[in-house]
Design an enzyme around this catalytic site. Structure first.
Site, PDB file in Angstrom:
ATOM      1  N   ARG A 224       0.858  -1.185   0.000  1.00 34.57           N
ATOM      2  CA  ARG A 224       0.000   0.000   0.000  1.00 34.57           C
ATOM      3  C   ARG A 224       0.890   1.229   0.000  1.00 34.57           C
ATOM      4  O   ARG A 224       1.441   1.631   1.022  1.00 34.57           O
ATOM      5  CB  ARG A 224      -0.906  -0.008   1.240  1.00 34.57           C
ATOM      6  CG  ARG A 224      -2.060   0.987   1.175  1.00 34.57           C
ATOM      7  CD  ARG A 224      -2.640   1.228   2.544  1.00 34.57           C
ATOM      8  NE  ARG A 224      -1.759   2.094   3.326  1.00 34.57           N
ATOM      9  CZ  ARG A 224      -1.613   2.017   4.650  1.00 34.57           C
ATOM     10  NH1 ARG A 224      -2.237   1.092   5.340  1.00 34.57           N
ATOM     11  NH2 ARG A 224      -0.810   2.865   5.270  1.00 34.57           N
ATOM     12  N   HIS A 228      -3.807   4.593   4.404  1.00 35.89           N
ATOM     13  CA  HIS A 228      -4.914   3.648   4.529  1.00 35.89           C
ATOM     14  C   HIS A 228      -6.209   4.275   4.017  1.00 35.89           C
ATOM     15  O   HIS A 228      -7.017   3.621   3.352  1.00 35.89           O
ATOM     16  CB  HIS A 228      -5.084   3.234   5.994  1.00 35.89           C
ATOM     17  CG  HIS A 228      -6.319   2.441   6.267  1.00 35.89           C
ATOM     18  ND1 HIS A 228      -6.438   1.113   5.927  1.00 35.89           N
ATOM     19  CD2 HIS A 228      -7.501   2.808   6.831  1.00 35.89           C
ATOM     20  CE1 HIS A 228      -7.650   0.687   6.275  1.00 35.89           C
ATOM     21  NE2 HIS A 228      -8.305   1.690   6.826  1.00 35.89           N
ATOM     22  N   TYR A 237       3.808   6.473  11.096  1.00 37.55           N
ATOM     23  CA  TYR A 237       4.271   5.114  11.395  1.00 37.55           C
ATOM     24  C   TYR A 237       5.263   4.557  10.378  1.00 37.55           C
ATOM     25  O   TYR A 237       5.760   3.444  10.546  1.00 37.55           O
ATOM     26  CB  TYR A 237       3.083   4.152  11.540  1.00 37.55           C
ATOM     27  CG  TYR A 237       2.079   4.175  10.395  1.00 37.55           C
ATOM     28  CD1 TYR A 237       2.280   3.400   9.264  1.00 37.55           C
ATOM     29  CD2 TYR A 237       0.933   4.952  10.468  1.00 37.55           C
ATOM     30  CE1 TYR A 237       1.356   3.418   8.222  1.00 37.55           C
ATOM     31  CE2 TYR A 237       0.005   4.968   9.439  1.00 37.55           C
ATOM     32  CZ  TYR A 237       0.224   4.197   8.312  1.00 37.55           C
ATOM     33  OH  TYR A 237      -0.696   4.208   7.285  1.00 37.55           O
TER      34      TYR A 237
END
Length: 328
Positions: A224, A228, A237
């Site tokens: 990805r 998200h 993160y």
């Protein structure tokens, strides 16, 4: 895949512009989605997507304005006719689509009344991510499908992240495909950035289910590349250096290079690919205009489409709502 890339990136811009309130990008997953979608027969098989399967829906012929109606919050699940398209409504519940797919697939075996149908079973393909695979619903769905030999393909897009949690911290062993052995389900792990490899693997899984051998698992290892969702900040993160190192080859660049390497007339094929890119950009603009033109749905639908026969309480609520909102 080019059309998916343009539309996906455009949808992010639409959210930033306030045209849609939210969107779940799929940058980097185009090969996994389009390759798998092209392996099913839309005339008989049924697709059960999550909220990130724009590429699957487009490859299956779903109208993209009707698809984006969910992201505009105009209609929950999408405005297209799911029964005609053989693509179920967008499923926002994590892992919810796997239960629906197994139920539909099991229905195919029940309708056969114990006799193998000519041409084999119609097959359900359900999409889930590595994060969704940790839900209990997935265990129940895989176990039930294996016990009853439901003709369903579990297509896992392992994109490395369950929102902000990396795969190694929430999938024991790091592989969803490895779980198949525990259910007696054959599983394939494939390079999810290679469209041809995904197509071949998914065709094998669909053929297995169609032949009456029960479910199959395909785990497409991809990445990805974006957030998200448009509300997510991946910089909290992971770093840009991490994204570049872990993302691997861009699936579109990879496919383009493969096509050109095999081309007998490279200039002509290159011109065709460039034309497809321009057409995809124009198509994304047409979808934007269609999304902007989407008006609100009649409010009464939230009462009319709950039960086949409305309850007295629901009718009372509908009457109260009309009195308050429409002054009727």
């Amino acid at each position: 895949m080019t059309a998916v890339r343009h539309l996906d990136q455009a949808a992010i811009s639409w959210q930033r512009q306030g045209i849609v309130p939210a969107y779940a990008p799929e940058l980097g997953q185009e090969a996994a989605q389009v390759g798998s979608a092209l392996a099913v027969d839309p005339r008989r098989d049924f697709v059960f997507p999550t909220y990130r399967e724009l590429g699957v829906a487009l490859a299956c012929g779903v109208d993209m304005v009707e698809y984006m109606s969910t992201h505009k919050a105009t209609w929950h699940g999408g405005l297209w006719n799911a029964a005609e398209a053989h693509v179920a409504p967008i499923q926002a519940v994590v892992a919810g689509s796997v239960l629906h797919a197994v139920g539909w697939a099991h229905g195919q075996t029940l309708e056969a009344h114990g006799e193998f149908p000519e041409g084999g079973y119609s097959v359900a393909i359900t999409y889930l991510g590595d994060g969704a695979s940790s839900q209990g619903d997935v265990h129940e769905a895989m176990n039930f499908a294996a016990v009853f030999k439901a003709p369903v393909v579990f297509f896992v897009q392992n994109n490395g992240w369950a929102i902000s949690v990396p795969t190694e911290r929430q999938v024991a062993g790091g592989s969803v495909a490895a779980r198949g052995a525990g259910y007696g389900i054959p599983a394939l792990q494939v390079d999810g950035n290679d469209a041809a490899a995904v197509l071949t693997a998914t065709r094998r899984a669909v053929a297995h289910a169609r032949a009456g051998h029960g479910p199959a698992i395909v785990e497409a290892m991809t990445y990805r590349r974006g957030p998200h969702a448009t509300s997510d900040d991946p910089g909290r993160y992971r770093s840009l250096e991490d994204e570049r190192a872990d993302g691997g080859a861009d699936p579109l660049v990879r496919l383009r290079e493969r096509i050109l390497a095999d081309a007998a007339d490279r200039p002509a094929v290159e011109a065709t690919l460039d034309a497809a890119d321009a057409a995809a950009a124009a198509e994304a603009e047409q979808v934007r205009e269609g999304v902007l033109a989407l008006g609100p749905r009649p409010g009464a639908e939230m009462f009319d489409l709950v039960f086949q026969e409305p309850t007295d309480e629901l009718l009372r609520q509908k009457a109260a709502w009309r009195e308050e909102s429409e002054h009727e």
